[in-house]
Design a protein around this motif. Sequence first.
Motif, PDB file in Angstrom:
ATOM      1  N   THR A 164       2.250   1.899 -14.983  1.00 52.03           N
ATOM      2  CA  THR A 164       2.418   1.506 -13.598  1.00 52.03           C
ATOM      3  C   THR A 164       1.242   1.236 -13.065  1.00 52.03           C
ATOM      4  OG1 THR A 164       4.636   2.337 -13.021  1.00 52.03           O
ATOM      5  CG2 THR A 164       3.240   2.046 -11.297  1.00 52.03           C
ATOM      6  N   HIS A 165       0.123   2.197 -13.126  1.00 51.82           N
ATOM      7  CA  HIS A 165      -1.243   2.303 -12.626  1.00 51.82           C
ATOM      8  C   HIS A 165      -1.914   1.036 -13.397  1.00 51.82           C
ATOM      9  CE1 HIS A 165      -1.270   5.659  -9.856  1.00 51.82           C
ATOM     10  NE2 HIS A 165      -0.454   6.396 -10.701  1.00 51.82           N
ATOM     11  N   LEU A 171      -0.705  -2.359 -11.980  1.00 47.47           N
ATOM     12  CA  LEU A 171      -1.139  -2.263 -10.617  1.00 47.47           C
ATOM     13  C   LEU A 171      -2.592  -2.897 -10.635  1.00 47.47           C
ATOM     14  CD1 LEU A 171       0.436   0.507  -8.690  1.00 47.47           C
ATOM     15  CD2 LEU A 171       0.985  -1.951  -8.545  1.00 47.47           C
ATOM     16  N   ASP A 172      -3.532  -2.073 -11.430  1.00 48.84           N
ATOM     17  CA  ASP A 172      -4.936  -2.460 -11.517  1.00 48.84           C
ATOM     18  C   ASP A 172      -5.254  -3.982 -12.120  1.00 48.84           C
ATOM     19  OD1 ASP A 172      -5.685   0.004 -10.669  1.00 48.84           O
ATOM     20  OD2 ASP A 172      -5.849   0.710 -12.757  1.00 48.84           O
ATOM     21  N   GLN A 210       2.780  -6.860 -10.203  1.00 52.08           N
ATOM     22  CA  GLN A 210       3.464  -6.135  -9.198  1.00 52.08           C
ATOM     23  C   GLN A 210       4.379  -5.196 -10.195  1.00 52.08           C
ATOM     24  OE1 GLN A 210       5.173  -8.478  -5.894  1.00 52.08           O
ATOM     25  NE2 GLN A 210       4.586 -10.328  -7.413  1.00 52.08           N
ATOM     26  N   PRO A 265       4.094  10.980  -3.986  1.00 53.48           N
ATOM     27  CA  PRO A 265       3.665   9.885  -3.605  1.00 53.48           C
ATOM     28  C   PRO A 265       2.733   9.442  -4.735  1.00 53.48           C
ATOM     29  CG  PRO A 265       3.873  11.169  -1.722  1.00 53.48           C
ATOM     30  CD  PRO A 265       4.321  11.908  -2.783  1.00 53.48           C
ATOM     31  N   TYR A 277       3.110   7.284  -9.024  1.00 53.31           N
ATOM     32  CA  TYR A 277       3.263   5.881  -9.057  1.00 53.31           C
ATOM     33  C   TYR A 277       2.311   4.888  -8.275  1.00 53.31           C
ATOM     34  CZ  TYR A 277       7.341   7.371 -11.894  1.00 53.31           C
ATOM     35  OH  TYR A 277       7.921   8.057 -12.762  1.00 53.31           O
ATOM     36  N   GLY A 278       1.573   5.479  -7.730  1.00 57.33           N
ATOM     37  CA  GLY A 278       0.527   4.898  -6.626  1.00 57.33           C
ATOM     38  C   GLY A 278       1.100   3.759  -5.661  1.00 57.33           C
ATOM     39  N   ALA A 279       0.614   2.440  -5.810  1.00 58.27           N
ATOM     40  CA  ALA A 279       1.022   1.407  -4.651  1.00 58.27           C
ATOM     41  C   ALA A 279       2.385   0.856  -5.179  1.00 58.27           C
ATOM     42  CB  ALA A 279      -0.049   0.695  -4.516  1.00 58.27           C
ATOM     43  N   GLU A 289       6.284  -0.104  -5.555  1.00 60.59           N
ATOM     44  CA  GLU A 289       7.166  -0.281  -4.740  1.00 60.59           C
ATOM     45  C   GLU A 289       8.444   0.856  -5.393  1.00 60.59           C
ATOM     46  OE1 GLU A 289      10.898  -3.182  -2.762  1.00 60.59           O
ATOM     47  OE2 GLU A 289       8.894  -3.938  -4.138  1.00 60.59           O
TER      48      GLU A 289
END
Length: 362
Positions: free
Chosen positions: A25-26, A29-30, A34, A46, A49-51, A53
């Motif tokens: 996931t990270h 995102l990097d 999405q 929180p 999974y960082g940012a 959704e």
Amino acid sequence: MKFAHYYPGAAGEHSGVVAAIAQWTHAMLDAAEQVVVLHHGAPPEPARYGAAELRQVRDIGRGRPTRVPVGLDKALHDVDVLVLHEAWFTANLVAARAARRAGVPYVVVPHGVFEPTWIGYLRQPRRLRRALEASVLRGAAAAHVWFPAEAEHVRRIEPATRCVIAPPGFDVPAERWRPGGDYLAWYGRYAVRNKGIDMLLYALSTLPAACRPRLRMHGVDYEGGLAYTKGLVDALGLGDWVRVSGPIRGADKRDFVLGSAGFVHPSRWDCIPIAVAENLALGVPCLVSDRINLAPALSAERAALVTELDTDMLAAGLIELSERGAELSGRGREFVTNHLSWRDIVPHYLDQIEDVIGVGAR
């Protein structure tokens, strides 16, 4: 692309699968992709999974065998590819059907559970369960495996399965191991047979007390494995040499391994032991069994001490690890840099995913 990860335990306790989902996931995102994480129950912590959704999916059933998602297809309305994690439980069968209804291609990440030894642990009826898993693989755009050997295991279940081959990546941190530790380290899940904990303790017990290394263990319980490990330590008379403790994470875990003489991982099987890669990146000398998928590459580059899963061989390896620590340390870090760098893995992975689902599929 927009990826959606589905795993019934995504919001639950830490595990190797959860850690891998978080890593990918990270990484996505990097790379400006999405990511959606589909979860049951309360949302995960929180930072996990960082940012990404987070989308809650209703579920019914009790426990892993019967727990299944409800209305998952509605949660996929804007998703390009669904990623299903692990296998051998009903939830993935239902999730695969939901993806087909939604017209969303899906990819299966087995996390090593199609390995023949692992399949031997399955409860009956195995023939029916293999047939159901084969149906999931037939409907998949691909299986995402981490090494070529794992692709062979997948194709034993369903020969026509396409495979995306890309291991998870790891960063090489500024901190690094230095010689001087007076204990060997182990952490993970107290899955005694899978992780070879019994073999490790038997090997220790065969060494003369004068040259027997000390071992410190940290981990989460698994089906009573923590209590079993403590009992085996007592039964073998290893109480003065082995400390068995609960989970360790974050900075405490890093300090634990950096202060050790080396990390041991004698698994009977493992897809890619994240703990081993984490320690290689830190330059911690590692002893691993020849049963893990990473073993051939580690052995070829002498990046870790690879031993047969035999009591005498493992005992000799425990002594050798302390003697060769400085030599192994630098090679381990080089191995991660050369073979497990996200910088190289992510573009290769995305190219393969676009190929199996079709560029601009949605």
